[in-house]
Design a protein around this motif. Structure first.
Motif, PDB file in Angstrom:
ATOM      1  N   SER A 107       0.810  -1.203   0.000  1.00 32.48           N
ATOM      2  CA  SER A 107       0.000   0.000   0.000  1.00 32.48           C
ATOM      3  C   SER A 107       0.846   1.258   0.000  1.00 32.48           C
ATOM      4  N   GLU A 108       2.086   1.161   0.526  1.00 33.64           N
ATOM      5  CA  GLU A 108       2.895   2.382   0.583  1.00 33.64           C
ATOM      6  C   GLU A 108       3.544   2.728  -0.751  1.00 33.64           C
ATOM      7  N   VAL A 109       3.449   1.828  -1.724  1.00 37.44           N
ATOM      8  CA  VAL A 109       3.999   2.114  -3.042  1.00 37.44           C
ATOM      9  C   VAL A 109       2.926   2.817  -3.858  1.00 37.44           C
ATOM     10  N   VAL A 110       3.167   4.055  -4.205  1.00 39.26           N
ATOM     11  CA  VAL A 110       2.182   4.840  -4.942  1.00 39.26           C
ATOM     12  C   VAL A 110       2.700   5.097  -6.350  1.00 39.26           C
ATOM     13  N   VAL A 111       2.014   4.573  -7.331  1.00 41.24           N
ATOM     14  CA  VAL A 111       2.335   4.872  -8.724  1.00 41.24           C
ATOM     15  C   VAL A 111       1.184   5.715  -9.258  1.00 41.24           C
ATOM     16  N   SER A 112       1.392   6.998  -9.325  1.00 37.59           N
ATOM     17  CA  SER A 112       0.306   7.918  -9.653  1.00 37.59           C
ATOM     18  C   SER A 112      -0.088   7.813 -11.111  1.00 37.59           C
ATOM     19  N   LEU A 506      11.910   6.504  -5.159  1.00 40.47           N
ATOM     20  CA  LEU A 506      12.609   6.813  -3.919  1.00 40.47           C
ATOM     21  C   LEU A 506      11.641   6.918  -2.750  1.00 40.47           C
ATOM     22  N   LYS A 507      10.501   7.553  -2.999  1.00 38.97           N
ATOM     23  CA  LYS A 507       9.424   7.722  -2.022  1.00 38.97           C
ATOM     24  C   LYS A 507       8.118   7.690  -2.795  1.00 38.97           C
ATOM     25  N   PRO A 508       6.992   7.605  -2.120  1.00 42.23           N
ATOM     26  CA  PRO A 508       5.734   7.706  -2.861  1.00 42.23           C
ATOM     27  C   PRO A 508       5.708   8.960  -3.741  1.00 42.23           C
ATOM     28  N   ASN A 509       5.564   8.743  -5.067  1.00 39.01           N
ATOM     29  CA  ASN A 509       5.476   9.824  -6.048  1.00 39.01           C
ATOM     30  C   ASN A 509       6.777  10.601  -6.243  1.00 39.01           C
ATOM     31  N   LEU A 510       7.915  10.033  -5.824  1.00 37.21           N
ATOM     32  CA  LEU A 510       9.217  10.629  -6.105  1.00 37.21           C
ATOM     33  C   LEU A 510      10.073   9.584  -6.820  1.00 37.21           C
ATOM     34  N   PHE A 511      10.503   9.900  -8.039  1.00 33.70           N
ATOM     35  CA  PHE A 511      11.192   8.936  -8.884  1.00 33.70           C
ATOM     36  C   PHE A 511      12.540   9.488  -9.337  1.00 33.70           C
ATOM     37  N   ALA A 512      13.529   8.599  -9.412  1.00 34.53           N
ATOM     38  CA  ALA A 512      14.811   8.900 -10.052  1.00 34.53           C
ATOM     39  C   ALA A 512      14.873   8.084 -11.341  1.00 34.53           C
ATOM     40  N   THR A 513      15.330   8.702 -12.432  1.00 37.55           N
ATOM     41  CA  THR A 513      15.343   8.042 -13.736  1.00 37.55           C
ATOM     42  C   THR A 513      16.695   8.218 -14.404  1.00 37.55           C
ATOM     43  N   ALA A 514      17.035   7.276 -15.285  1.00 32.69           N
ATOM     44  CA  ALA A 514      18.286   7.363 -16.038  1.00 32.69           C
ATOM     45  C   ALA A 514      18.145   6.546 -17.314  1.00 32.69           C
ATOM     46  N   ASN A 515      18.898   6.945 -18.331  1.00 32.91           N
ATOM     47  CA  ASN A 515      18.853   6.256 -19.611  1.00 32.91           C
ATOM     48  C   ASN A 515      20.187   6.393 -20.322  1.00 32.91           C
ATOM     49  N   ALA A 516      20.564   5.350 -21.056  1.00 30.92           N
ATOM     50  CA  ALA A 516      21.700   5.398 -21.972  1.00 30.92           C
ATOM     51  C   ALA A 516      21.279   4.691 -23.245  1.00 30.92           C
ATOM     52  N   GLU A 557      11.799  13.105 -10.733  1.00 33.22           N
ATOM     53  CA  GLU A 557      10.412  13.506 -10.956  1.00 33.22           C
ATOM     54  C   GLU A 557       9.642  13.410  -9.644  1.00 33.22           C
ATOM     55  N   TRP A 558       8.903  14.464  -9.340  1.00 34.98           N
ATOM     56  CA  TRP A 558       8.086  14.495  -8.131  1.00 34.98           C
ATOM     57  C   TRP A 558       6.656  14.811  -8.534  1.00 34.98           C
ATOM     58  N   LEU A 559       5.742  13.951  -8.123  1.00 35.07           N
ATOM     59  CA  LEU A 559       4.330  14.119  -8.441  1.00 35.07           C
ATOM     60  C   LEU A 559       3.547  14.484  -7.189  1.00 35.07           C
ATOM     61  N   VAL A 560       2.579  15.385  -7.367  1.00 32.56           N
ATOM     62  CA  VAL A 560       1.653  15.744  -6.290  1.00 32.56           C
ATOM     63  C   VAL A 560       0.245  15.466  -6.821  1.00 32.56           C
ATOM     64  N   PRO A 561      -0.175  14.202  -6.795  1.00 29.76           N
ATOM     65  CA  PRO A 561      -1.411  13.817  -7.490  1.00 29.76           C
ATOM     66  C   PRO A 561      -2.664  14.487  -6.957  1.00 29.76           C
ATOM     67  N   GLU A 562      -2.698  14.751  -5.652  1.00 32.79           N
ATOM     68  CA  GLU A 562      -3.921  15.344  -5.102  1.00 32.79           C
ATOM     69  C   GLU A 562      -4.154  16.763  -5.600  1.00 32.79           C
ATOM     70  N   LYS A 563      -3.107  17.390  -6.143  1.00 32.84           N
ATOM     71  CA  LYS A 563      -3.255  18.746  -6.682  1.00 32.84           C
ATOM     72  C   LYS A 563      -2.892  18.830  -8.165  1.00 32.84           C
ATOM     73  N   ASN A 564      -2.766  17.660  -8.816  1.00 29.15           N
ATOM     74  CA  ASN A 564      -2.480  17.594 -10.255  1.00 29.15           C
ATOM     75  C   ASN A 564      -1.189  18.315 -10.628  1.00 29.15           C
ATOM     76  N   ARG A 565      -0.157  18.154  -9.806  1.00 30.84           N
ATOM     77  CA  ARG A 565       1.100  18.867 -10.050  1.00 30.84           C
ATOM     78  C   ARG A 565       2.227  17.901 -10.372  1.00 30.84           C
ATOM     79  N   ARG A 566       3.184  18.391 -11.120  1.00 33.04           N
ATOM     80  CA  ARG A 566       4.337  17.587 -11.513  1.00 33.04           C
ATOM     81  C   ARG A 566       5.563  18.480 -11.596  1.00 33.04           C
ATOM     82  N   PHE A 567       6.684  18.001 -11.042  1.00 35.18           N
ATOM     83  CA  PHE A 567       7.959  18.712 -11.107  1.00 35.18           C
ATOM     84  C   PHE A 567       9.021  17.741 -11.627  1.00 35.18           C
ATOM     85  N   THR A 568       9.797  18.161 -12.598  1.00 36.34           N
ATOM     86  CA  THR A 568      10.851  17.302 -13.141  1.00 36.34           C
ATOM     87  C   THR A 568      12.116  18.120 -13.376  1.00 36.34           C
TER      88      THR A 568
END
Length: 800
Positions: A107-112, A506-516, A557-568
């Protein structure tokens, strides 16, 4: 026009009809197309909702008119939210959902779901829905302009829609409509590049757009900077509906509805009257454009779906030699220069394709067969005098046609998503080219007519899987591409393209991403099909190669789903190699820029290198409490080498600094206002060679100055900024809807610096004066060439 609109608004507001609308649709599992029964559908921030039946169908009634976010959910599936669903009285809203099964049990894993994350491209993806596109300030319902609000996307102050992403050239982008490739999305496209002054896709038909700026999926090929995935709406299943849009420059008619029980259609046609506006304000060129779009969707059975797409455009570009009554001396010089330089141009293009999707229990096959063609004809006479063939400077006709087939299998099993597929392309390039201007550089006249055929082939495999209860997503893939346009290109192993992406929660609605990844793109057909006067494919003999681009990307990437916000925030590095450079002047094609005309129709070698790197930051507020906004900041450097210079120099796309701020507010009684402000650092340019340009023999051949290639991009323009505003008002009636809007581009009339023009000095009769101190030269002078003007637009949209 404005008094008529105000009177119309007063009359309409006096008898508004108060009633309620309907939202209905179907909920399915996209893996096997099975209906999701007993799913909950809720209109957020209301108590309205419904539950789907055993066929996945639902209906919500008694919905007041307005704009809503609607969420579908079911136990064991990931939630899905449709943003900004417009409810009217004229017709029910057709809103379908695809719910993906959820493997997570913690339940603590939130994928918005508020900002959907794709397994194939977990980073560098930006999304826009139809309402965001339509109301965009300064966009004037043009998708190419709307895209410029996103991070990493540069724009220009001129009449062009070049899409410049992360320091890459306009021709490094690919466009797909419902998974079918469409090479051109702008009218008056620059051959061998991209862009143009007006987009050709009708916003009325678009459901949403995904911009993928990095971490490209393995089933996409032949692009280095971005992929655009356009998803069109599905036509209405209940009855026919029509929309008419009247803008400042065009009239658009859209129609949709059912064809029998299994097929729906979308149809659009547009006719411009831009030439009348341009003639009224005294511009020396008069563009006319028409475009057409068609989509049909046929549900052959519960497991098989067939989609047809057709897109086409007809463009004409003629010269206006009328003299404006209020013309100043500077305006006169500018007009005469443009009349000397601009060709008469006719262009048409089309793309058609069919997609067959066959579902099974754990996946589906996708088959795509398509064809596209671009016909480009440009002709120029000295002094625009067509009375004699001796005045002909150049006459250029070319045709690019492609026939493509792609087959892909998608498998969802045991927590893995596996895809593999193959593709084949047969293309034809025809050119008929007479060009006297080359005498100034090579001493020869080009006079050639030829046809070239090319075969391209490729394949891919990719896989993705979540680990650690969906905290960690790993996606990897590899593809190979080959072609017969050069000895090196024939072997697919020389174009091996591995890629891998990571996304960690990293946390609910906080993601680290990488690509090569490593990506390849074939050079333009103007390069591949270039033949000399003896009919030889010079660039094939030079072993022209696929352009190679290696990329590294990392972000958060940080998501704030309850307020429809996104920061990247994302950092990127792109390394180019095998980039074509001109053998005539020793310049990388990346440093030539792009304007109206043709890029790459000359002998080249694949010996230029480049790099682009920078940082993107985004803050996005989707509609919440009647407010929306996007703030994007990009720091970018774009540099390329030239065979005749040492080290890296700034490319034509090196803006260095890009800011875009967009915000809007909805008010009572269906009023809405929006604004966008953008600032871009100045790009570099190559100055003119006065000594070479002033020679009478050279000017008579070219009717334009020559560039000083010893100073490639040595001068930089000042920064450019612009404010755009938009006001919307909507009315909802029992059988029809009305929306009028005012769109103002460049509200404070900023004049952006452009490279100065080098023009001949003329007498009162328009004759060019000879230099009294050197009879072999004309008298030339520099004049300023600012770009940008206040451009108000009034539009009217009627739906019934």
């Amino acid at each position: 026009m404005r008094p008529v609109l105000l009177l119309l608004a007063l009359l309409i507001s006096s008898f508004q009809v108060f009633s309620q609308g309907v939202i209905r649709g179907k909920i399915t599992n996209p893996v096997n197309n099975q209906p999701v029964a007993f799913a909950n559908v809720l209109i957020l921030n209301t108590e309205l909702g419904a539950i789907s039946d055993e066929n996945g169908l639902y209906e919500i009634t008694k919905v007041p008119t307005g704009l809503y976010n609607v969420r579908a959910s079911f136990v064991g599936f990931k939630n899905k939210t449709a943003f900004e669903v417009q409810v009217t009285l004229a017709r029910p809203v057709q809103l379908d959902f695809e719910l993906v099964e959820d493997a997570s049990e913690l339940s603590e894993v939130v994928v918005s779901d508020e900002f959907s994350r794709s397994e194939e491209t977990p980073l560098s993806v930006r999304k826009l829905n139809s309402n965001e596109i339509e109301r965009y300030p300064g966009g004037n319902r043009d998708i190419s302009r709307v895209i410029q609000a996103l991070p990493g996307v540069a724009s220009t102050p001129s009449f062009r829609n070049d899409i410049l992403i992360r320091g890459g050239a306009p021709n490094e982008n690919k466009f797909f409509i419902d998974e079918i490739e469409v090479p051109v999305i702008n009218h008056f496209a620059t051959q061998g590049s991209s862009g143009g002054p007006v987009g050709l896709l009708n916003v009325n038909l678009i459901k949403n757009v995904d911009l993928i700026a990095g971490g490209f999926p393995a089933n996409r090929m032949d692009a280095l900077s971005s992929f655009f995935e356009f998803q069109l709406k599905e036509g209405r299943r209940d009855k026919m509906a029509t929309q008419v849009t009247v803008g400042a420059s065009e009239l658009t008619l859209s129609n949709e509805g059912p064809i029998g029980e299994k097929t729906t259609y979308l149809l659009s046609a547009r006719r411009s009257y831009l030439q009348g506006l341009f003639k009224l304000i005294g511009l020396p060129f008069l563009p006319t454009f028409n475009d057409f779009q068609l989509k049909t969707t046929t549900k052959l059975n519960d497991k098989t779906e067939l989609t047809f797409i057709g897109v086409g455009a007809i463009d004409k570009f003629v010269l206006n030699q009328d003299v404006p009554d209020d013309e100043t001396e500077e305006d006169r010089e500018n007009r005469l220069y443009l009349l000397d330089v601009l060709p008469v141009q006719n262009q048409w293009n089309y793309a058609t394709g069919v997609k067959l999707k066959r579902f099974r229990e754990n996946g589906f096959w996708t088959f795509v067969l398509s064809r596209n063609m671009l016909n480009n004809h440009s002709v120029k006479y000295a002094g625009n005098d067509e009375s004699s063939q001796n005045n002909l400077l150049f006459d250029y006709l070319s045709q690019e046609s492609e026939n493509k087939f792609r087959a892909e299998n998608s498998i969802f099993k045991g927590g893995f998503t596996v895809k593999y597929g193959v593709n084949y392309e047969y293309s034809r390039y025809y050119i008929k080219n007479f060009d006297r201007s080359t005498l100034a550089n090579s001493g020869q006249i080009i006079d050639v007519e030829s046809t070239s055929n090319f075969n391209l082939y490729g394949g891919f495999v990719s896989a993705s899987k979540y680990f650690n209860d969906e905290r960690l997503l790993i996606t990897g893939g590899i593809r190979m591409d080959g072609a017969d346009f050069g000895a090196t290109a024939k072997n697919p192993l020389n174009q091996l393209s591995p890629r891998i992406s990571f996304s960690y929660q990293l946390k609910p609605n906080l993601f680290a991403t990488a690509n090569a990844g490593v990506y390849y793109q074939k050079p333009s057909y103007t390069v591949l099909g270039y033949k000399d006067s003896e009919g030889q494919l010079i660039n094939q003999l030079n072993d022209v190669r696929f352009i190679r681009n290696s990329q590294l990307i990392a972000g958060i990437e940080w998501l704030v789903p309850e307020k429809n916000r996104r920061f990247t925030a994302e950092a990127f590095y792109k390394k180019y190699s095998n980039y074509p450079s001109s053998l005539r002047n020793g310049i990388s094609l990346a440093n030539l820029g792009a304007d109206f005309g043709v890029i790459g129709n000359e002998p080249v070698e694949s010996n230029s290198e480049g790099r682009a790197y920078g940082l993107e930051m985004l803050a996005q507020q989707r509609l919440f409490n009647d407010f929306y906004g996007i703030a994007a900041l990009t720091l970018v450097r774009s540099e390329f080498t030239n065979p005749n210079t040492d080290g890296y120099i700034a490319s034509s796309w090196d803006n260095r600094f890009i800011v875009s701020l967009t915000a809007g507010k909805r008010f009572g009684n269906n009023w809405e206002i929006g604004a966008r402000w953008r600032f871009l650092g100045g790009t570099p340019y190559t100055p003119y060679d006065y000594e070479k340009s002033s020679l009478i023999n050279n000017w008579d051949l070219r009717s334009q100055p020559a560039l000083d290639y010893s100073q490639i991009n040595a001068v930089r323009l000042s920064g450019f900024h612009q404010l755009d505003l938009r006001l919307d008002k909507k009315y909802y009636f029992q059988k029809w809807n009305l929306n009028w809007y005012v769109d103002i581009q460049n509200a404070y009339n900023f004049k952006a610096e452009q490279p100065p023009l080098l023009v001949p000095v003329r007498d009162g009769q328009g004759n060019i004066l000879v230099d009294s101190s050197d009879p072999s030269r004309y008298q030339l002078k520099y004049i300023s060439n600012p770009a940008g003007s206040l451009l108000p637009t009034v539009g009217l949209i009627v739906e019934f």
